[in-house]
Scaffold this active site. Structure first.
Site, PDB file in Angstrom:
ATOM      1  N   HIS A   1     -17.710   2.553  -3.270  1.00 54.40           N
ATOM      2  CA  HIS A   1     -17.015   3.839  -3.151  1.00 54.40           C
ATOM      3  C   HIS A   1     -17.452   4.826  -4.222  1.00 54.40           C
ATOM      4  CE1 HIS A   1     -13.481   2.163  -0.533  1.00 54.40           C
ATOM      5  NE2 HIS A   1     -14.666   1.826  -0.082  1.00 54.40           N
TER       6      HIS A   1
ATOM      7  N   ASN B   1     -10.439  -4.866  -0.173  1.00 50.73           N
ATOM      8  CA  ASN B   1     -10.566  -3.796  -1.157  1.00 50.73           C
ATOM      9  C   ASN B   1      -9.712  -4.037  -2.386  1.00 50.73           C
ATOM     10  OD1 ASN B   1     -12.428  -1.812  -0.448  1.00 50.73           O
ATOM     11  ND2 ASN B   1     -11.122  -1.144   1.256  1.00 50.73           N
TER      12      ASN B   1
ATOM     13  N   TYR C   1     -16.543   9.243  -0.778  1.00 53.12           N
ATOM     14  CA  TYR C   1     -15.498   9.139  -1.797  1.00 53.12           C
ATOM     15  C   TYR C   1     -15.789   9.992  -3.028  1.00 53.12           C
ATOM     16  CZ  TYR C   1     -13.060   5.473   0.735  1.00 53.12           C
ATOM     17  OH  TYR C   1     -12.335   4.783   1.663  1.00 53.12           O
TER      18      TYR C   1
ATOM     19  N   CYS D   1     -18.781  -3.016   2.541  1.00 49.28           N
ATOM     20  CA  CYS D   1     -18.022  -1.789   2.748  1.00 49.28           C
ATOM     21  C   CYS D   1     -18.651  -1.060   3.924  1.00 49.28           C
ATOM     22  CB  CYS D   1     -18.101  -0.925   1.490  1.00 49.28           C
ATOM     23  SG  CYS D   1     -17.311   0.676   1.673  1.00 49.28           S
TER      24      CYS D   1
ATOM     25  N   ARG E   1       0.829  -1.203   0.000  1.00 43.74           N
ATOM     26  CA  ARG E   1       0.000   0.000   0.000  1.00 43.74           C
ATOM     27  C   ARG E   1       0.869   1.261   0.000  1.00 43.74           C
ATOM     28  NH1 ARG E   1      -4.689   1.695   4.444  1.00 43.74           N
ATOM     29  NH2 ARG E   1      -4.755   3.901   3.838  1.00 43.74           N
TER      30      ARG E   1
HETATM   31 MN   LIG Z   1     -14.949   0.504   1.501  1.00 41.51          MN
END
Ligand SMILES: [Mn+2]
Ligand SMILES: [Mn+2]
Ligand SMILES: [Mn+2]
Ligand SMILES: [Mn+2]
Lengths: 445, 445, 445, 445
Positions: free
Chosen positions: B202, B150, B255, B172, B96
């Site tokens: 998202h 994710n 988002y 989520c 990440r």
């Molecule tokens: Mn999420």
């Protein structure tokens, strides 16, 4: 034998009118013309008279006896018209200067048909096309409307879908220019090639097959960044990323550079703006020079300078299309027309720019089939942006205009977005009666 | 009475596992559990053992007799599982860090699930979900796969559409957090509200109606920029432009700020990066501290710190979903599931995140109907981007990866686009076997 | 100049082969031929040799030097073929006798391409087209497959959609016959008319526009019940209800009589059956007489009798299509090809019979747009019936076959429905290996 | 606490009104009622007064204080209504007699809601629903319209799609009856089952899953031909062909017998007609007897006889639906509502009968996903037939009416088709003002 036709050109005072005259003269044997009417508005009176004079001299120098009328009375001109062509520009080049200047000042693309400028041009133009159609319904109910006023796709969508004039065809020179360049690049006779265009105005892709059915697309992609690769002269040729094009295996149009190489195109445009001001200002100068030429009563042909401009071949496409309808030619042209499934990921009633067969029955689009996934996404998003823009143009809905701005990839999604929209609305107040309430509110603030 | 279930958690060494345990403990009466298996890989051995210890202590402190197993042998764990939850992270936080760092260095958004980072995470994760499903097909062919790895939407689409595991549900915490905040904002009892969510993970919008059927959406929009307006804590709260939201009359998800207020969000992210490095690096520190806590053999509850993290409520949503299936509860949840027409402008077999009824028969999405035009365009474009990303993840097709990058609005379309893609591929070489040929070519160049 | 081509005709022993030869001879200047292979099976050996002899005599009497080969070895013939035409009949006319007789005995329509008979013909034919394509993939991977084996639409759908041979075009004489009749009815030159066909094989409608774009459809509808109204000779001309046609404002095809005037057509067919047995039996006699003629070594032209049969112009359509591909003619033809949105209420990958432009790049369908509501419903239902039939043909799924039967409007939905299906399956056992398990079960019962 | 509601029932003089009262009485605690208005027309005056008397006695015998008003003044009644239910029958049973008798005389199905009779009922009813909505727009703009006037699906489609009353929900007892029978057949508690209904009114299929998510559909199919298999009492139980149902793996509705076992159903109906006249005539007798009972001032409960009629549970479904809306219950019901993608092969704005969640926000349909191919074809065809019928009902377009007749599988496509249509139009002249011109023409001929 069919009767000779009456042709009416709205925005007849355009500097491109000589190209239109030349196009009609060279097709006269297939497309006999009774009379031509050049219509303009008060502000364009001088120009329409100058160019109308040249137009008449061009016909007089031809073997054909055609009378060219100039008028400020649109209704008089439209009476019994067979074909109405539209090449008007609401607010003239001064409006275009604002479309280009204001976004540029905020670091956005200032361009005539893409981004913020193109949307504002739609806001100004769509109500006027509605008025023209209202007159046509009364005065020439069987006429064809051949639109090449920009943004040509959105204006055509408004004409067909919203104002209900089914006999509208939208034109652009971008496909023409590509189809002029590609046979040379491939070493082929133009008549041997088979084109499959799909997309919307200034945002279409195509494939090319040769006389053996071989797909020439991969080969032509390799030429795309060349000087004579088929992109109109007025678009800066930032390099397309080759691996992207190879992956999609479609030839993009020149305007795709604004999307696929966005930052480079923007940087270049802003630099140009800083150095030379807007394109529109340069155009204004060019136009001035052209009209000086046109005044010369010795001149009775289209001056060579005209062919080098970004708008070249627009008028020629119009003449070609009118001939194909009149003479029922059943030829391939790329035009803006009702989708009807040609691009199956868009609605049936959307206007698309696709390979079509043009005949007396109008434009019959050819079914393209599925686009690759990324291009499908691009196209659906751009069509949605157009729909919001048209909706805002029709209703003066500020929220909808803002939605179009935020969705448009050439407008940065930021607090300046709204500011640019607001400044543009105020700047064009005179031509945006549908937004007047909001404009008053903005001016008061 | 139904039999107690076996639950398997892939990525069991996650710092969020205590939330999962707490979720199961508080639902035990409706959802009796036979055993829980926490699976991890060699690199996560220490963590899974630490958190497994805490998990067992949590159960031991509860009234319920549940055994928690930790293992590195996924196949041993999957045998006869009833529910498999996935919360693994391929390449751990170090991967990440690269997802966030590399785009940031080029002035792009470096974010875990959106933009370039999210796409790379998909490239690494999708092949692994395929392997898990291959094992499940053999070892627990009737199990439900509850995915919250994710990018949850794309991973779920790969699981259902490409690997064919129909019994997958994607989760989520974003809808959960909104549905926790909104009743308070509207002064309503949560059970009285009627939610209509539609979109993709998202990237969804929703509407809310009260106990009289009144549309509360306009009222809630006015609260959207407030501190407790329903946006997850990990998303910077740049101000949504209110006139945009009022026009669409839909509540965006947190988002959406990356898209609707793109430049501001990017500026903020880049500033954060310059000042404090990547989020992932901060997470690494936080995780370190958490695992120190977890080691404490006196601890037998979920530490409070966990609730304040961006990932809070993910595990809770998973427990809620598993209970609803097991107990055939027929309750409303917002999950990623097969579209089947729920969003009529997307394909039937696309995975969408929508209001669904969860029962023993799985997730039944509710038909949302037409989105407004701009949102339709946004959604179709984003789904196309997901499709390209998934296709590239499955095949290692570099051109398709590039198409996804160029289409993604959070990646600038420029020469750096390709460079960022290339650097990311090389950086993640170890986890991208499908791209190995291209990576070798890039390394050689 | 392109090379001369190799043409292979599967089912070369057909009595129609002389029409095919005549078609190639008259087009030789545009379509030079290297060699022609007539392929048949053991049961057709005598016929293929007789007609092959006539074929060679026809070429020998022409100015062109073309060698006609006859063979029972399909693979030998297919090697390096450029065009493969299919006109075979699995089980020969004896199978057709059963297709017509068995439904008739139960009071249902016994017809070659519609109703129960057409479905059984699909069951027998589709597996064979699959075998041919398997051979083509190996032996002539670039060849075009020009199918006119009936049911032409379903066989073409199987070839393209299920067996993956994209270079397949399906043909029928029904549109040809309409387009031969209508110019005379309208007093127009054929080349002036603009056709818009849409539908599926033996179930399509069309519109006609003249050289001024005027819609001639209403005028032509008034002629539809006339003797020379454009219906193939083999279809009984029960009167179409005029108010129905005027309402839809589309020209139906001749086969629509079976649906729009169902009971009258059925009554007539049953009477014909009672009086003269099946059509197939009459055909057998006709064929016998033709082959007697063909044996005559003095004969070196197509006998006149052939032009009066129901299958006339099939071969001519095939020659026309092959020439258009070879010579890249870009002409309008009505063919069965992949929909791709041309008929927007059907799936993109369905095979439809529509106005198309035929060039070296194959058939490019023209987008028809929305059908009126009733015709949309008819077409979607018939396409669903085709899909079930093809599915059953591919898999031998008895339940799916039954679903097709029950959905087909020409099969009465009754207990006899299943009995007719069963008897047909048993009767055609030899040609239905995919159904063998069910057939054994039926025979045992 | 919410306010008590005003309920208005158009066609309040129906013999079913006592069921409606009973339904409201037993739900009063969740659905407090302020007043009930029973509206009828002059011809129904006596009946509405009789049944209104019984209704008031039923309430008086209950613990609740509700006033029942009877009136012939619809506008007076509608003022400030909260819920309007429609159970009127234009032309009363005498019109139904004609609907059933005339087709029967020509050997066609004479049935109230299917075939020719159902279409004529639509022609009579749709204009009246338009008038009611016009009044509602003015007098009770926030009211819900709960329609159970047949043909319920088409009337609901007209109300929502054409007259624009979005707050309309259509009801039928067919799903109710199936959901009452199936738990018993499967040995399950009703609340444990998960239903997935999809289709249109009187033409839907469903699947059932148990508390473990197991698909009970195959098991329930095996019971379908049993006496208590879930088919309404008024439908003759011709045997469904089991192999057909096993293949589709969906439970059909009782009315599917008219399509899947068409000839047997028709034979039975014609025999019944020859022996006992029309159903409507029998109903007339039954009604007469019921109203005799209702007159009895000692009666203050719903008589048992009512429960055995074909229309039983219609009113109960209405009460259930109204309670679910009022009390925001979020329960599963099968209703006619706007599709919005729930059945992805039909248009978004079509009305479908599907599993929905009923809450204060109305009916939210659940997305069913793809139907098997044959059922897709059936459904698209039937919806097209409905669309033509509605169009004809709205406009009086005779050609469109004829298109609907010819497409309807329960009307034989023959010269009698048009004759039956003509006779029906003339017979119902009084209630078909939209067709008056055509009717005059027919009468003159
Ligand atoms: Mn999420
Ligand atoms: Mn252009
Ligand atoms: Mn045919
Ligand atoms: Mn009903």
């Amino acid at each position: 034998m069919k009767e000779a036709v009456k042709i009416v050109t709205i925005g007849g005072g355009s500097s491109y009118t000589p190209e239109l005259m030349e196009g009609f003269i060279k097709r006269y044997e297939d497309l006999p013309i009774r009379e031509i009417w050049l219509v303009d508005i008060e502000d364009g009176k001088e120009k329409v008279e100058i160019v109308g004079g040249l137009a008449q001299r061009m016909w007089d120098a031809s073997p054909y006896d055609v009378k060219v009328y100039t008028t400020l009375d649109r209704r008089e001109a439209l009476k019994d018209a067979d074909f109405v062509t539209t090449q008007f520009r609401v607010g003239l080049l001064d409006a275009r200067i604002k479309d280009e200047r204001i976004p540029s000042l905020y670091g956005m693309l200032g361009q005539e048909t893409n981004g913020a400028g193109g949307m504002l041009k739609a806001f100004r133009t769509i109500p006027v096309i509605g008025e023209i159609i209202r007159d046509m319904r009364e005065l020439c109910p069987d006429a064809w409307l051949i639109n090449f006023t920009n943004p040509s796709g959105m204006v055509t969508e408004a004409a067909i879908k919203h104002f209900g004039w089914k006999k509208t065809i939208g034109l652009c020179n971008v496909p023409t220019i590509a189809m002029m360049a590609e046979p040379k690049l491939a070493g082929k006779d133009p008549k041997d090639l088979n084109y499959r265009f799909a997309g919307i105005n200034h945002f279409h892709w195509h494939k090319v097959f040769d006389e053996n059915g071989k797909d020439l697309t991969p080969e032509l992609i390799e030429h795309i960044n060349e000087k004579n690769g088929g992109t109109p002269a007025n678009i800066y040729q930032a390099e397309f990323p080759m691996e992207l094009l190879r992956s999609m295996n479609l030839l993009p149009c020149g305007y795709h550079r604004y999307y696929y190489v966005k930052q480079t195109m923007l940087d270049h445009a802003l630099e140009e703006f800083r150095e030379g001001g807007t394109r529109a200002e340069q155009m204004k100068q060019t136009e001035k020079e052209l009209f000086e030429l046109y005044k010369n009563t010795e001149l009775h042909t289209k001056p060579e300078q005209l062919s080098k401009r970004g708008g070249a071949y627009y008028s020629d496409a119009a003449c070609e299309c009118i001939r194909a309808i009149y003479a029922n030619q059943k030829i391939h042209m790329v035009v803006s027309t009702q989708n009807n499934g040609a691009i199956s990921c868009l609605d049936d009633d959307s206007i698309v720019e696709v390979s079509s067969i043009i005949s007396a029955a109008g434009a019959q689009p050819m079914a393209f089939g599925k686009l690759p996934p990324a291009e499908k996404g691009w196209l659906q998003m751009m069509k949605a942006m157009e729909e919001c823009t048209i909706q805002a143009a029709l209703t003066g809905d500020y929220g909808m205009a803002l939605e179009a701005f935020v969705l448009n990839p050439l407008v940065e999604n930021n607090k300046d977005t709204q500011r640019v929209l607001d400044e543009l609305l105020v700047a064009h107040e005179k031509y945006l009666p549908q937004f007047s309430e909001k404009i008053q509110e903005l001016k008061a603030a």
